[in-house]
Design a protein around this motif. Structure first.
Motif, mmCIF file in Angstrom:
data_model
loop_
_atom_site.group_PDB
_atom_site.id
_atom_site.type_symbol
_atom_site.label_atom_id
_atom_site.label_comp_id
_atom_site.label_asym_id
_atom_site.label_seq_id
_atom_site.Cartn_x
_atom_site.Cartn_y
_atom_site.Cartn_z
ATOM 1 N N ASP A 1 0.886 -1.175 0.000
ATOM 2 C CA ASP A 1 0.000 0.000 0.000
ATOM 3 C C ASP A 1 0.917 1.215 0.000
ATOM 4 O OD1 ASP A 1 -1.874 1.940 0.246
ATOM 5 O OD2 ASP A 1 -3.031 0.931 1.806
ATOM 6 N N ILE B 1 0.446 4.485 -0.185
ATOM 7 C CA ILE B 1 0.054 5.418 0.897
ATOM 8 C C ILE B 1 -1.208 4.857 1.520
ATOM 9 C CG2 ILE B 1 -0.745 7.690 1.615
ATOM 10 C CD1 ILE B 1 0.678 8.998 -0.459
ATOM 11 N N ASP B 2 -1.062 4.326 2.709
ATOM 12 C CA ASP B 2 -2.237 3.876 3.455
ATOM 13 C C ASP B 2 -2.653 5.045 4.356
ATOM 14 O OD1 ASP B 2 -4.148 2.113 4.540
ATOM 15 O OD2 ASP B 2 -2.818 1.728 6.236
ATOM 16 N N GLY B 3 -3.959 5.305 4.388
ATOM 17 C CA GLY B 3 -4.425 6.460 5.172
ATOM 18 C C GLY B 3 -4.356 7.721 4.330
ATOM 19 N N THR B 4 -4.896 7.647 3.122
ATOM 20 C CA THR B 4 -4.791 8.803 2.211
ATOM 21 C C THR B 4 -5.430 10.043 2.831
ATOM 22 O OG1 THR B 4 -6.751 7.950 1.107
ATOM 23 C CG2 THR B 4 -4.686 7.488 0.071
ATOM 24 N N SER C 1 -10.237 3.845 13.363
ATOM 25 C CA SER C 1 -10.102 4.788 12.250
ATOM 26 C C SER C 1 -10.638 6.167 12.621
ATOM 27 C CB SER C 1 -10.935 4.316 11.053
ATOM 28 O OG SER C 1 -10.383 3.194 10.465
ATOM 29 N N GLY D 1 -16.663 5.986 8.245
ATOM 30 C CA GLY D 1 -17.052 5.147 7.115
ATOM 31 C C GLY D 1 -16.179 3.908 6.971
ATOM 32 N N HIS D 2 -15.038 3.855 7.674
ATOM 33 C CA HIS D 2 -14.132 2.700 7.587
ATOM 34 C C HIS D 2 -14.316 1.737 8.754
ATOM 35 C CE1 HIS D 2 -11.066 5.204 5.021
ATOM 36 N NE2 HIS D 2 -12.217 5.019 4.421
ATOM 37 N N ASP E 1 -5.428 7.478 11.470
ATOM 38 C CA ASP E 1 -5.541 6.868 10.149
ATOM 39 C C ASP E 1 -4.429 5.836 9.952
ATOM 40 O OD1 ASP E 1 -7.577 8.807 8.780
ATOM 41 O OD2 ASP E 1 -6.107 10.120 9.723
ATOM 42 N N SER E 2 -4.691 4.886 9.053
ATOM 43 C CA SER E 2 -3.649 3.996 8.523
ATOM 44 C C SER E 2 -3.214 2.865 9.458
ATOM 45 C CB SER E 2 -2.401 4.803 8.114
ATOM 46 O OG SER E 2 -1.552 5.031 9.226
ATOM 47 N N LYS F 1 -2.029 2.350 13.381
ATOM 48 C CA LYS F 1 -2.767 1.783 14.529
ATOM 49 C C LYS F 1 -2.159 0.452 14.968
ATOM 50 C CE LYS F 1 -6.892 2.299 12.419
ATOM 51 N NZ LYS F 1 -6.569 3.257 11.360
ATOM 52 N N ARG G 1 -11.640 -2.643 14.183
ATOM 53 C CA ARG G 1 -12.065 -2.246 12.830
ATOM 54 C C ARG G 1 -13.372 -2.996 12.561
ATOM 55 N NH1 ARG G 1 -9.045 0.287 9.163
ATOM 56 N NH2 ARG G 1 -9.888 0.388 7.079
ATOM 57 N N TYR H 1 -18.418 -4.464 1.964
ATOM 58 C CA TYR H 1 -16.994 -4.093 1.842
ATOM 59 C C TYR H 1 -16.080 -5.272 2.207
ATOM 60 C CZ TYR H 1 -12.594 -1.651 2.112
ATOM 61 O OH TYR H 1 -11.298 -1.267 1.894
ATOM 62 N N ASP I 1 -3.933 -3.494 3.102
ATOM 63 C CA ASP I 1 -4.289 -2.651 4.249
ATOM 64 C C ASP I 1 -3.990 -3.323 5.589
ATOM 65 O OD1 ASP I 1 -5.200 -0.265 3.120
ATOM 66 O OD2 ASP I 1 -7.177 -1.092 2.695
HETATM 67 N N1 LIG Z 1 -15.937 0.960 3.725
HETATM 68 C C1 LIG Z 1 -14.713 0.701 4.156
HETATM 69 N N2 LIG Z 1 -14.531 -0.098 5.225
HETATM 70 C C2 LIG Z 1 -13.285 -0.363 5.685
HETATM 71 N N3 LIG Z 1 -12.152 0.122 5.111
HETATM 72 C C3 LIG Z 1 -12.277 0.922 4.044
HETATM 73 C C4 LIG Z 1 -13.543 1.249 3.506
HETATM 74 N N4 LIG Z 1 -13.357 2.052 2.452
HETATM 75 C C5 LIG Z 1 -12.018 2.211 2.305
HETATM 76 N N5 LIG Z 1 -11.354 1.527 3.268
HETATM 77 C C6 LIG Z 1 -9.919 1.370 3.461
HETATM 78 O O1 LIG Z 1 -9.529 2.013 4.649
HETATM 79 C C7 LIG Z 1 -8.164 2.363 4.477
HETATM 80 C C8 LIG Z 1 -7.748 3.386 5.483
HETATM 81 O O2 LIG Z 1 -7.888 2.837 6.737
HETATM 82 P P1 LIG Z 1 -7.967 3.727 8.048
HETATM 83 O O3 LIG Z 1 -9.371 4.180 8.195
HETATM 84 O O4 LIG Z 1 -7.563 2.736 9.088
HETATM 85 O O5 LIG Z 1 -7.009 4.844 7.871
HETATM 86 C C9 LIG Z 1 -8.126 2.860 3.061
HETATM 87 O O6 LIG Z 1 -6.815 2.731 2.602
HETATM 88 P P2 LIG Z 1 -6.170 3.916 1.689
HETATM 89 O O7 LIG Z 1 -6.094 5.133 2.517
HETATM 90 O O8 LIG Z 1 -4.867 3.319 1.318
HETATM 91 O O9 LIG Z 1 -7.099 4.045 0.513
HETATM 92 C C10 LIG Z 1 -9.092 1.944 2.319
HETATM 93 O O10 LIG Z 1 -8.455 0.872 1.675
#
Ligand SMILES: Nc1ncnc2c1ncn2[C@@H]1O[C@H](COP(=O)(O)O)[C@@H](OP(=O)(O)O)[C@H]1O
Ligand SMILES: [Mg+2]
Length: 339
Positions: free
Chosen positions: A127, A129-132, A217, A221-222, A245-246, A249, A263, A270, A276
């Protein structure tokens, strides 16, 4: 005799360090008041492609036969429509690699990430950039790289440019690289440090979930913030959650900044992606913690590009695992995710 996966560990550290520099350079140059207020995603796009090209080029140099499951592909950089973005990415990559790369080489490096994954042989997962969202806010994000062998994560590296080395001094000394190899423990080192000094990471020894703290997170939404609040209440947790984020954690739990990472599925449709979670997974296990899905089953990295056999992720210090899973089960019960 060199330690198991010593060459892979060294190459993965080099790749993650260089890609982290790419991300930080993009942040300094392109993330401005204007991009933030316009919700302009272009900085993260440029950094994502640049970081994936840099990591894949380094992996190809050291391990030309290893396929990669990466988040990005070069579609958006192709043809007339992608030319301007492509030029930016190529410039960025060439500021980070030792030998200059042509446009075709950069595109080919990005597309080395198209492997389907699976249960046999070796493959990497990346990944860039995780946690865009955290990256754009100037908060936590991570460059995450893992090696999966016969469906099991065997090596993980997480580069966290904005994570304090010591959480008791949160504004100083930022930039952590966490690394773990199967059977060798989990370690943190300073990102971009001269030398190879590393500290062993241990998950906390908190034994009663009531005394635990958890992270989740930033984005509701995640991971469902409502369900985590109910789980915390059931466990008698009173400490405020650490929202970050990312895969930072996972690093937080691996070194005892928090005891639990929740999580919790928001939508039943999803499916979590292997990039990730793979690097964070081995870092937790090697720090003495335990990771599962919401049912308490281990995450199955052998199913392809996604964790299609699991729902959600629960990471703990190990000691509070049973209590946390019981509370998760009671809370989620048979309710539809997100309800
Ligand atoms: N509905 C959803 N449920 C859980 N994870 C999701 C999601 N939609 C996107 N993500 C993922 O959550 C990651 C970020 O995690 P976190 O919330 O822990 O920072 C995102 O990675 P990217 O930022 O690489 O796209 C993406 O892959
Ligand atoms: Mg991600």
């Amino acid at each position: 005799m060199p330690a198991y996966l010593a060459a892979e560990r060294a190459a993965a550290i080099e790749a993650v360090e260089r890609a982290s520099r790419v991300c930080t350079a993009v942040f300094q140059r392109l993330v401005t008041e204007e991009t933030l207020t316009k919700r302009d995603k272009s900085p993260v796009t440029v950094a994502d492609f640049g970081a994936q090209a840099v990591v894949n080029a380094i992996l190809e140099k050291h391990f030309p036969d290893d396929p990669v499951v990466g988040e990005e592909d070069s579609k958006d950089l192709q043809g007339e429509a992608g030319r301007a973005l492509c030029e930016k990415v190529v410039d960025l990559v060439n500021a980070a690699v030792e030998r200059p790369m042509s446009t075709d080489e950069v595109l080919r490096a990005i597309d080395r990430g198209q492997y389907a994954g699976g249960s046999t042989g070796r493959h990497w997962t990346l990944d860039p950039i995780d946690g865009t969202k955290g990256f754009l806010r100037g908060e936590q994000f991570a460059v995450c790289l893992a090696l999966i062998i016969d469906g099991k994560v065997s090596l993980g590296v997480v580069g966290c440019p904005n994570l304090p080395f010591d959480m008791s001094r949160p504004t100083e000394d930022r930039g952590v690289l966490a690394v773990a190899v199967e059977g060798q423990g989990a370690f943190q080192r300073r990102l971009h440090a001269d030398g190879d000094a590393e500290e062993r990471m241990h998950a906390s020894s908190v034994a009663n979930a009531r005394d635990a703290s958890f992270c989740e997170s930033v984005e509701a939404g995640h991971s469902s913030h409502g369900d985590s609040a109910r789980i915390a209440e059931l466990l008698g947790i009173t400490k405020q959650s650490l929202r970050m984020d990312s895969q930072c954690k996972y690093v937080a739990v691996a070194r005892g900044d928090a005891d639990i990472y929740l999580r919790l599925p928001v939508s039943s449709s999803y499916t979590e992606k292997i990039w990730d979670h793979a690097a964070g997974n081995i870092i937790i296990r090697e720090a003495g913690g335990r990771v599962s899905d919401v049912s308490g089953e281990p995450l199955d990295f052998s199913a392809g590009r996604t964790l299609s056999r699991n729902k959600g992720v629960i990471a703990t210090n190990g000691r509070v695992f049973d209590a946390v899973i019981a509370a998760v089960q009671r809370t989620l019960g048979d309710k539809a995710p997100g309800a």
